[in-house]
Design an enzyme around this catalytic site. Structure first.
Site, PDB file in Angstrom:
ATOM      1  N   GLY A  12       0.825  -1.216   0.000  1.00  0.00           N
ATOM      2  CA  GLY A  12       0.000   0.000   0.000  1.00  0.00           C
ATOM      3  C   GLY A  12       0.853   1.258   0.000  1.00  0.00           C
ATOM      4  N   SER A 134      -7.196   5.519  12.852  1.00  0.00           N
ATOM      5  CA  SER A 134      -7.600   6.496  11.834  1.00  0.00           C
ATOM      6  C   SER A 134      -8.475   7.601  12.417  1.00  0.00           C
ATOM      7  CB  SER A 134      -8.386   5.746  10.750  1.00  0.00           C
ATOM      8  OG  SER A 134      -9.094   6.656   9.942  1.00  0.00           O
ATOM      9  N   GLU A 136     -10.960   8.579  11.061  1.00  0.00           N
ATOM     10  CA  GLU A 136     -12.347   8.178  10.785  1.00  0.00           C
ATOM     11  C   GLU A 136     -13.061   7.748  12.071  1.00  0.00           C
ATOM     12  OE1 GLU A 136     -14.631   7.647   7.908  1.00  0.00           O
ATOM     13  OE2 GLU A 136     -13.362   9.330   7.399  1.00  0.00           O
ATOM     14  N   TYR A 158     -16.129   1.013   8.327  1.00  0.00           N
ATOM     15  CA  TYR A 158     -14.660   1.146   8.371  1.00  0.00           C
ATOM     16  C   TYR A 158     -14.241   1.776   9.698  1.00  0.00           C
ATOM     17  CZ  TYR A 158     -10.016   3.143   7.485  1.00  0.00           C
ATOM     18  OH  TYR A 158      -8.691   3.498   7.589  1.00  0.00           O
ATOM     19  N   HIS A 188      -3.619  11.180   4.745  1.00  0.00           N
ATOM     20  CA  HIS A 188      -2.313  11.514   4.173  1.00  0.00           C
ATOM     21  C   HIS A 188      -2.205  10.911   2.779  1.00  0.00           C
ATOM     22  CE1 HIS A 188      -2.046   8.177   7.045  1.00  0.00           C
ATOM     23  NE2 HIS A 188      -1.246   7.597   6.165  1.00  0.00           N
ATOM     24  N   THR A 199      -8.142  12.904  -3.420  1.00  0.00           N
ATOM     25  CA  THR A 199      -7.035  13.763  -3.888  1.00  0.00           C
ATOM     26  C   THR A 199      -6.416  13.208  -5.172  1.00  0.00           C
ATOM     27  OG1 THR A 199      -5.533  12.534  -2.476  1.00  0.00           O
ATOM     28  CG2 THR A 199      -6.371  14.642  -1.618  1.00  0.00           C
TER      29      THR A 199
HETATM   30  P1  NAP Z   1      -3.668   1.186   1.133  1.00  0.00           P
HETATM   31  O1  NAP Z   1      -2.767   1.890   0.168  1.00  0.00           O
HETATM   32  O2  NAP Z   1      -5.067   0.918   0.742  1.00  0.00           O
HETATM   33  O3  NAP Z   1      -2.975  -0.217   1.493  1.00  0.00           O
HETATM   34  C1  NAP Z   1      -3.671  -1.213   2.187  1.00  0.00           C
HETATM   35  C2  NAP Z   1      -2.773  -2.426   2.333  1.00  0.00           C
HETATM   36  O4  NAP Z   1      -3.480  -3.428   3.079  1.00  0.00           O
HETATM   37  C3  NAP Z   1      -2.358  -3.077   1.007  1.00  0.00           C
HETATM   38  O5  NAP Z   1      -0.998  -3.392   1.072  1.00  0.00           O
HETATM   39  C4  NAP Z   1      -3.179  -4.363   0.984  1.00  0.00           C
HETATM   40  O6  NAP Z   1      -2.530  -5.422   0.325  1.00  0.00           O
HETATM   41  C5  NAP Z   1      -3.256  -4.682   2.478  1.00  0.00           C
HETATM   42  N1  NAP Z   1      -4.299  -5.638   2.796  1.00  0.00           N
HETATM   43  C6  NAP Z   1      -5.610  -5.607   2.434  1.00  0.00           C
HETATM   44  N2  NAP Z   1      -6.259  -6.700   2.877  1.00  0.00           N
HETATM   45  C7  NAP Z   1      -5.342  -7.451   3.552  1.00  0.00           C
HETATM   46  C8  NAP Z   1      -5.387  -8.698   4.218  1.00  0.00           C
HETATM   47  N3  NAP Z   1      -6.508  -9.421   4.282  1.00  0.00           N
HETATM   48  N4  NAP Z   1      -4.256  -9.162   4.791  1.00  0.00           N
HETATM   49  C9  NAP Z   1      -3.080  -8.464   4.699  1.00  0.00           C
HETATM   50  N5  NAP Z   1      -2.986  -7.280   4.070  1.00  0.00           N
HETATM   51  C10 NAP Z   1      -4.091  -6.773   3.501  1.00  0.00           C
HETATM   52  O7  NAP Z   1      -3.692   1.957   2.535  1.00  0.00           O
HETATM   53  P2  NAP Z   1      -2.707   3.086   3.105  1.00  0.00           P
HETATM   54  O8  NAP Z   1      -3.198   4.410   2.663  1.00  0.00           O
HETATM   55  O9  NAP Z   1      -1.305   2.685   2.856  1.00  0.00           O
HETATM   56  O10 NAP Z   1      -3.035   2.997   4.660  1.00  0.00           O
HETATM   57  C11 NAP Z   1      -2.288   2.147   5.528  1.00  0.00           C
HETATM   58  C12 NAP Z   1      -3.078   1.903   6.801  1.00  0.00           C
HETATM   59  O11 NAP Z   1      -3.336   3.131   7.449  1.00  0.00           O
HETATM   60  C13 NAP Z   1      -4.444   1.262   6.593  1.00  0.00           C
HETATM   61  O12 NAP Z   1      -4.681   0.433   7.706  1.00  0.00           O
HETATM   62  C14 NAP Z   1      -5.411   2.436   6.613  1.00  0.00           C
HETATM   63  O13 NAP Z   1      -6.683   2.002   7.022  1.00  0.00           O
HETATM   64  C15 NAP Z   1      -4.740   3.310   7.660  1.00  0.00           C
HETATM   65  N6  NAP Z   1      -4.962   4.746   7.532  1.00  0.00           N
HETATM   66  C16 NAP Z   1      -4.710   5.375   6.347  1.00  0.00           C
HETATM   67  C17 NAP Z   1      -4.847   6.745   6.269  1.00  0.00           C
HETATM   68  C18 NAP Z   1      -4.548   7.490   4.983  1.00  0.00           C
HETATM   69  O14 NAP Z   1      -4.970   8.640   4.861  1.00  0.00           O
HETATM   70  N7  NAP Z   1      -3.799   6.893   4.053  1.00  0.00           N
HETATM   71  C19 NAP Z   1      -5.245   7.475   7.403  1.00  0.00           C
HETATM   72  C20 NAP Z   1      -5.473   6.795   8.589  1.00  0.00           C
HETATM   73  C21 NAP Z   1      -5.314   5.429   8.649  1.00  0.00           C
HETATM   74  P3  NAP Z   1      -2.944  -6.049  -1.120  1.00  0.00           P
HETATM   75  O15 NAP Z   1      -1.960  -5.501  -2.094  1.00  0.00           O
HETATM   76  O16 NAP Z   1      -2.768  -7.499  -0.906  1.00  0.00           O
HETATM   77  O17 NAP Z   1      -4.367  -5.634  -1.376  1.00  0.00           O
HETATM   78  O1  F7E Z   2     -12.580  10.893   0.888  1.00  0.00           O
HETATM   79  C1  F7E Z   2     -15.247  13.210  -0.246  1.00  0.00           C
HETATM   80  C2  F7E Z   2     -15.679  12.040   0.608  1.00  0.00           C
HETATM   81  O2  F7E Z   2     -12.008   8.652  -0.003  1.00  0.00           O
HETATM   82  C3  F7E Z   2     -12.354  12.158   1.468  1.00  0.00           C
HETATM   83  C4  F7E Z   2      -8.719   6.729   3.921  1.00  0.00           C
HETATM   84  O3  F7E Z   2      -7.319   6.712   3.787  1.00  0.00           O
HETATM   85  O4  F7E Z   2      -8.662   8.781   5.148  1.00  0.00           O
HETATM   86  C5  F7E Z   2      -9.208   8.157   4.005  1.00  0.00           C
HETATM   87  O5  F7E Z   2     -10.615   8.136   4.081  1.00  0.00           O
HETATM   88  C6  F7E Z   2     -13.608  12.994   1.400  1.00  0.00           C
HETATM   89  C7  F7E Z   2     -14.882  12.307   1.884  1.00  0.00           C
HETATM   90  O6  F7E Z   2     -10.826   9.570   2.078  1.00  0.00           O
HETATM   91  C8  F7E Z   2     -15.428  12.167  -3.685  1.00  0.00           C
HETATM   92  O7  F7E Z   2     -17.099  12.041   0.775  1.00  0.00           O
HETATM   93  C9  F7E Z   2     -16.156  13.821  -2.504  1.00  0.00           C
HETATM   94  O8  F7E Z   2     -15.586  13.198   2.700  1.00  0.00           O
HETATM   95  O9  F7E Z   2     -10.278  10.490  -0.109  1.00  0.00           O
HETATM   96  P1  F7E Z   2     -11.382   9.855   0.619  1.00  0.00           P
HETATM   97  P2  F7E Z   2     -11.552   9.273   3.470  1.00  0.00           P
HETATM   98  O10 F7E Z   2     -12.881   8.670   3.299  1.00  0.00           O
HETATM   99  O11 F7E Z   2     -11.454  10.508   4.297  1.00  0.00           O
HETATM  100  C10 F7E Z   2      -9.002   8.161   6.405  1.00  0.00           C
HETATM  101  C11 F7E Z   2      -8.337   8.928   7.503  1.00  0.00           C
HETATM  102  C12 F7E Z   2      -8.743   6.711   6.413  1.00  0.00           C
HETATM  103  O12 F7E Z   2      -8.446   6.136   7.446  1.00  0.00           O
HETATM  104  C13 F7E Z   2      -9.114   5.958   5.180  1.00  0.00           C
HETATM  105  O13 F7E Z   2      -8.452   4.695   5.130  1.00  0.00           O
HETATM  106  O14 F7E Z   2     -13.857  13.327   0.029  1.00  0.00           O
HETATM  107  N1  F7E Z   2     -15.445  13.006  -1.673  1.00  0.00           N
HETATM  108  N2  F7E Z   2     -16.164  13.322  -3.737  1.00  0.00           N
HETATM  109  C14 F7E Z   2     -14.974  11.977  -2.385  1.00  0.00           C
HETATM  110  N3  F7E Z   2     -14.227  10.916  -2.030  1.00  0.00           N
HETATM  111  C15 F7E Z   2     -13.897  10.018  -2.993  1.00  0.00           C
HETATM  112  N4  F7E Z   2     -13.135   8.967  -2.668  1.00  0.00           N
HETATM  113  N5  F7E Z   2     -14.331  10.163  -4.286  1.00  0.00           N
HETATM  114  C16 F7E Z   2     -15.098  11.216  -4.691  1.00  0.00           C
HETATM  115  O15 F7E Z   2     -15.475  11.319  -5.864  1.00  0.00           O
END
Ligand code: NAP
Ligand code: F7E
Length: 343
Positions: A12, A134, A136, A158, A188, A199
């Site tokens: 990821g 998160s 969330e 979620y 992020h 984004t």
């Molecule tokens: P991401 O790009 O969607 O990556 C998710 C990863 O989880 C992928 O490597 C995926 O592997 C793996 N995965 C999915 N199902 C799995 C399973 N059953 N067993 C083992 N691995 C599995 O997410 P990210 O943005 O890097 O985020 C990393 C973590 O931070 C996540 O837990 C997310 O919920 C949390 N988080 C993200 C954000 C953000 O803004 N990015 C903010 C807060 C928290 P595959 O390639 O096998 O699908």
């Molecule tokens: O949506 C609005 C949508 O899907 C952000 C994950 O990394 O951060 C992420 O979750 C906002 C929401 O991220 C579209 O309704 C409008 O309010 O980029 P997003 P997310 O849902 O905030 C948290 C911290 C995590 O933990 C999660 O894993 O944008 N929005 N129009 C849209 N969102 C998407 N995806 N697509 C649209 O067309």
């Protein structure tokens, strides 16, 4: 002896930045990889040839025990999850299994391999655990900005599953003396962000529109507000959290709020286009229960960790648009090369 880290979610966005960071710090990095022939394994190997792989799945307890037993990691970073929030309404049980129960399974693997017991005596296994919590979990926010003590009110399956992962990590800290950390990270992003997140959806569409491959961008709720930072900055915070004297919870964000409308405006402005000429609101993309606004108060984490973000949101959006302009024009050159080839 170099430290060993095991990362779930290595394929990821965060997994790749964290692996890069840990390798630069001299770590031996292992990535848990799932599936029979995961195509993203190839991508990680190409980017980071030093990463080692171990098979396993957060849905499968014994595979996690085997992985932890084989690697004997000093640090485990549990980043694996189904991270796209709308998917959690489509497949709530699967998301709960991976994002909630998956945390318990990983903690159990550490407990079993390192022999932590419930005898009442608190041990410290030496293995340190990071859980990707998160923002969330704050959902319908109880106060603004949100800090470590702000009440949770998740708005999606979620968010609910992440809250379980957060509490079970706290519980293993309290029950077994495990060094467990929850990083409550706000959104992020980066050029490596999945194209389903808003984004990257915007930066990719702006590049495609600018280069003449697309004529509109369909979005949902333009009024939603997020605190967006750069993923490369946030993985440094994850690592710092595991270098402290004891486990704990940390809120990580920039403290800056921007709407989806702002994100679109910044991205289109960067290529001299007017966002209002291209963005169309599609009600089908609006969520059943929205998180309207998020903003981090990360003062406590900044003080404890000595961490600061380095990239602000407008620069981040521009970085993503520039990267997608390069991606889209490379694809275009490749297509043109194919079309011009006489076979
Ligand atoms: P991401 O790009 O969607 O990556 C998710 C990863 O989880 C992928 O490597 C995926 O592997 C793996 N995965 C999915 N199902 C799995 C399973 N059953 N067993 C083992 N691995 C599995 O997410 P990210 O943005 O890097 O985020 C990393 C973590 O931070 C996540 O837990 C997310 O919920 C949390 N988080 C993200 C954000 C953000 O803004 N990015 C903010 C807060 C928290 P595959 O390639 O096998 O699908
Ligand atoms: O949506 C609005 C949508 O899907 C952000 C994950 O990394 O951060 C992420 O979750 C906002 C929401 O991220 C579209 O309704 C409008 O309010 O980029 P997003 P997310 O849902 O905030 C948290 C911290 C995590 O933990 C999660 O894993 O944008 N929005 N129009 C849209 N969102 C998407 N995806 N697509 C649209 O067309």
């Amino acid at each position: 002896m170099s430290k060993r880290a095991l990362i779930t979610g290595i394929t990821g966005q965060d997994g790749s930045y964290l692996a890069e960071h840990l390798i630069a710090q001299g770590y031996q990095v292992w990535g848990l990889i799932r599936g029979q022939a995961n195509p993203r394994r190839w991508w990680v190997s190409r980017q980071l040839s030093e990463v080692n792989f171990v098979d396993g799945d957060l849905m499968d307890q014994s595979s996690l025990v085997s992985a932890v037993d084989k690697i004997q990691p000093d640090e485990v970073y549990n980043l694996g999850a189904i991270s796209f929030v709308p998917m959690s309404w489509q497949q709530p049980e699967l998301v709960t299994e991976v994002n909630g129960m998956g945390v318990l399974r990983m903690l159990e693997a550490i407990r079993m391999v390192s022999g932590l017991s419930i005898s009442g005596i608190t041990h410290n296994s030496g293995m340190r655990f990071y859980q990707a919590s998160s923002s969330e979990m704050f959902g319908k926010v109880a106060e603004t900005p949100q800090r470590e003590t702000t009440m949770f009110h998740p708005r999606s399956p979620y968010g609910v599953a992440k809250a379980y992962g957060h509490y079970i990590t706290q519980n293993y800290r309290e029950s077994y003396g495990l060094f467990g950390v929850s990083g409550i990270l706000f959104n992020h992003e980066s050029p490596r962000r999945g194209a389903e997140f808003v984004t990257r959806k915007i930066s990719l569409a702006v590049a495609r529109i600018k280069l003449g491959h697309q004529d509109q961008l369909r979005l949902g709720n333009l009024d939603a507000v997020r605190d967006w930072g750069f993923a490369g900055d946030y993985v440094r915070a994850m690592h710092l959290m595991l270098q402290q004297e004891q486990g704990g919870d940390y809120v990580i964000g920039t403290g800056q709020m921007h709407s989806i409308r702002d994100a679109a405006r910044i991205a289109f402005d960067h290529v001299d286009l007017n966002w209002e000429d291209y963005v169309v609101v599609d009600p089908a993309l609006v969520r059943p229960a929205e998180v309207e606004t998020l903003c981090a108060d990360s003062r406590s984490a900044r003080k404890a960790l000595g961490w600061e973000p380095t990239i602000d949101f407008p620069d981040l959006m521009r970085m993503m648009v520039d990267s997608d302009l390069r991606n889209v024009s490379r694809e275009r050159q490749y297509e043109e090369m194919l079309l011009s080839t006489s076979w």
